[in-house]
Enzyme design. Structure first.
Site, PDB file in Angstrom:
ATOM      1  N   HIS A 114       0.908  -1.054   0.100  1.00 28.89           N
ATOM      2  CA  HIS A 114       0.065  -0.004  -0.024  1.00 28.89           C
ATOM      3  C   HIS A 114       0.822   1.305   0.004  1.00 28.89           C
ATOM      4  CE1 HIS A 114      -3.918  -1.907   0.617  1.00 28.89           C
ATOM      5  NE2 HIS A 114      -3.234  -2.878   1.426  1.00 28.89           N
ATOM      6  N   PRO A 115       0.538   2.127  -0.791  1.00 34.73           N
ATOM      7  CA  PRO A 115       1.203   3.535  -0.883  1.00 34.73           C
ATOM      8  C   PRO A 115       0.915   4.299   0.241  1.00 34.73           C
ATOM      9  CG  PRO A 115      -0.398   3.544  -2.478  1.00 34.73           C
ATOM     10  CD  PRO A 115      -0.602   2.086  -2.022  1.00 34.73           C
TER      11      PRO A 115
ATOM     12  N   ALA B 128      -9.563   3.569   3.120  1.00 34.02           N
ATOM     13  CA  ALA B 128      -9.620   5.104   2.952  1.00 34.02           C
ATOM     14  C   ALA B 128     -10.744   5.462   1.967  1.00 34.02           C
ATOM     15  CB  ALA B 128      -8.427   5.615   2.405  1.00 34.02           C
TER      16      ALA B 128
ATOM     17  N   PHE C 179       1.169   3.843   7.474  1.00 34.31           N
ATOM     18  CA  PHE C 179      -0.182   4.000   8.263  1.00 34.31           C
ATOM     19  C   PHE C 179      -1.371   3.230   7.327  1.00 34.31           C
ATOM     20  CE2 PHE C 179      -4.219   6.431   8.502  1.00 34.31           C
ATOM     21  CZ  PHE C 179      -4.673   6.245   9.583  1.00 34.31           C
TER      22      PHE C 179
ATOM     23  N   GLU D 186      -9.862   4.199  -4.182  1.00 28.40           N
ATOM     24  CA  GLU D 186     -10.026   4.358  -2.796  1.00 28.40           C
ATOM     25  C   GLU D 186      -9.554   5.459  -2.290  1.00 28.40           C
ATOM     26  OE1 GLU D 186      -9.487  -0.884  -2.782  1.00 28.40           O
ATOM     27  OE2 GLU D 186      -8.036   0.723  -1.858  1.00 28.40           O
TER      28      GLU D 186
ATOM     29  N   ILE E 170      -5.404   2.333   6.473  1.00 30.62           N
ATOM     30  CA  ILE E 170      -6.595   2.736   6.690  1.00 30.62           C
ATOM     31  C   ILE E 170      -7.611   2.357   5.581  1.00 30.62           C
ATOM     32  CG2 ILE E 170      -6.481   5.053   6.095  1.00 30.62           C
ATOM     33  CD1 ILE E 170      -8.320   5.566   8.374  1.00 30.62           C
TER      34      ILE E 170
END
Length: 335
Positions: A59-60, A117, A113, A82, A115
């Site tokens: 994930h970026p 999104a 981090f 997303e 989440i």
């Protein structure tokens, strides 16, 4: 309705190669629900710590979807979708603040981090990042794994939606039920995680509002194509006329006051239509969709959905989606 997906498809849903192999070995799945059941078992019981970290690394950082971390073109495309709401609601200063907090988080925990999104604004994401930052590493590692599972569920739904031919009432109702259940699962998991984070982070439950998004949201699904409908203008209005409620057929009265407007993103979700408030005002609301511009050859020039929020529902969330085809539409209350 079997899944017919391969390892590459599942790698787009989760960056863990172990997860993708196990899902491919367990497939085909007759339904979306069966796929989710297998995914949860594999993610939490068969993928080890290294696999979790491998998935996190795919994930970026939130706010920078152009970082080429995704392992498939489909995963990269979904990632852009997303994060589209976050980017659409960001300012230069808020993006810079997000970059700084992302770096701070990475230095403390050693992974990005994470989440779910989709549909979340930059201020919402920043608030959640700051709230989770004080957590102990082991607590945050578990929360990140739960967030990854939310993303997996939503991407599996996209995978099934792209594959399904939603051309009949039965298949449309099937898709509605799966999306509703996915939303319910995400909502329930999110509520548990918020409570856990508050307890571990401060030693007591927070007295602040638990909302991380506006109390009224929507998305649009083009059921004739089985995919989200992007670029549709959406308006939210509230009835504030002299009468306590609008009369039947009173669509163009001056009593309707605009609360906010937006356009649906590549996931079919609108941006913020109102502010993030702890308690929503009770009354009659109307969400209108400019469907004629989206589908000029369709039957409906626009669609308006009127609904009532009662005094006892002030603290609830109202997700009012539109499922659209050229000659029909339907809606339901999601979560």
């Amino acid at each position: 309705m079997g899944s017919g997906f391969d390892e590459k498809n599942f790698l787009a849903c989760c960056g863990s190669t172990k997860f993708a192999r196990e899902m491919a070995a367990a497939s085909p799945f007759p339904t979306y629900e069966r796929a989710v059941e297998a995914a949860r078992d594999i993610w939490f019981n068969k993928v080890d710590v290294n696999g979790w970290l491998e998935a996190f690394a795919a994930h970026p950082p939130v706010g920078n979807p152009n970082s080429r971390t995704q392992k498939t073109a489909t995963g990269e495309q979904w990632c852009h979708g997303e994060q589209s709401t976050a980017l659409a609601t960001a300012t230069e200063s808020s993006l810079q603040e997000l970059v700084e907090w992302n770096n701070r988080y990475m230095q403390k925990f050693g992974f990005v981090f994470l989440i779910c999104a989709s549909g979340r604004s930059t201020p919402e994401i920043l608030e959640e990042l700051k709230k989770r930052y004080p957590n102990r590493p082991i607590v945050e590692f578990e929360i990140a794994a739960q967030e990854e599972m939310k993303i997996i569920e939503l991407r599996l739904a996209k995978l099934f939606a792209a594959k399904a031919e939603v051309t009949s009432t039965i298949s449309t109702q099937y898709y509605i039920s799966q999306v509703t259940k996915a939303e319910d699962r995400v909502s329930i998991i999110g509520a548990h995680l918020t409570a856990a984070s508050e307890v571990h982070g401060s030693g007591k439950a927070s007295q602040n509002s638990a909302r991380t998004r506006p109390p009224i949201t929507t998305h649009v699904l083009d059921v004739s194509r089985g995919s989200p409908a992007a670029g549709i203008e959406v308006q939210l209005e509230m009835w504030k006329g002299s009468r306590p409620f609008p009369l039947f057929g009173e669509l163009d009265s001056e009593g309707w006051i605009l609360q906010g407007s937006s356009f649906t993103n590549s996931d079919g979700r609108s941006g913020q239509l109102m502010g993030i408030v702890e308690s929503v005002d009770p009354g009659f609301y109307r969400i209108s969709f400019n469907t004629g511009k989206y589908s000029p050859s369709g039957f409906f020039p626009y669609v308006s959905i009127v609904f009532e929020i009662k005094e006892s529902q002030r603290l609830e969330h109202f997700h009012v989606p539109l499922l659209l085809s050229p000659f029909s539409f339907t809606t339901y209350r999601g979560s």
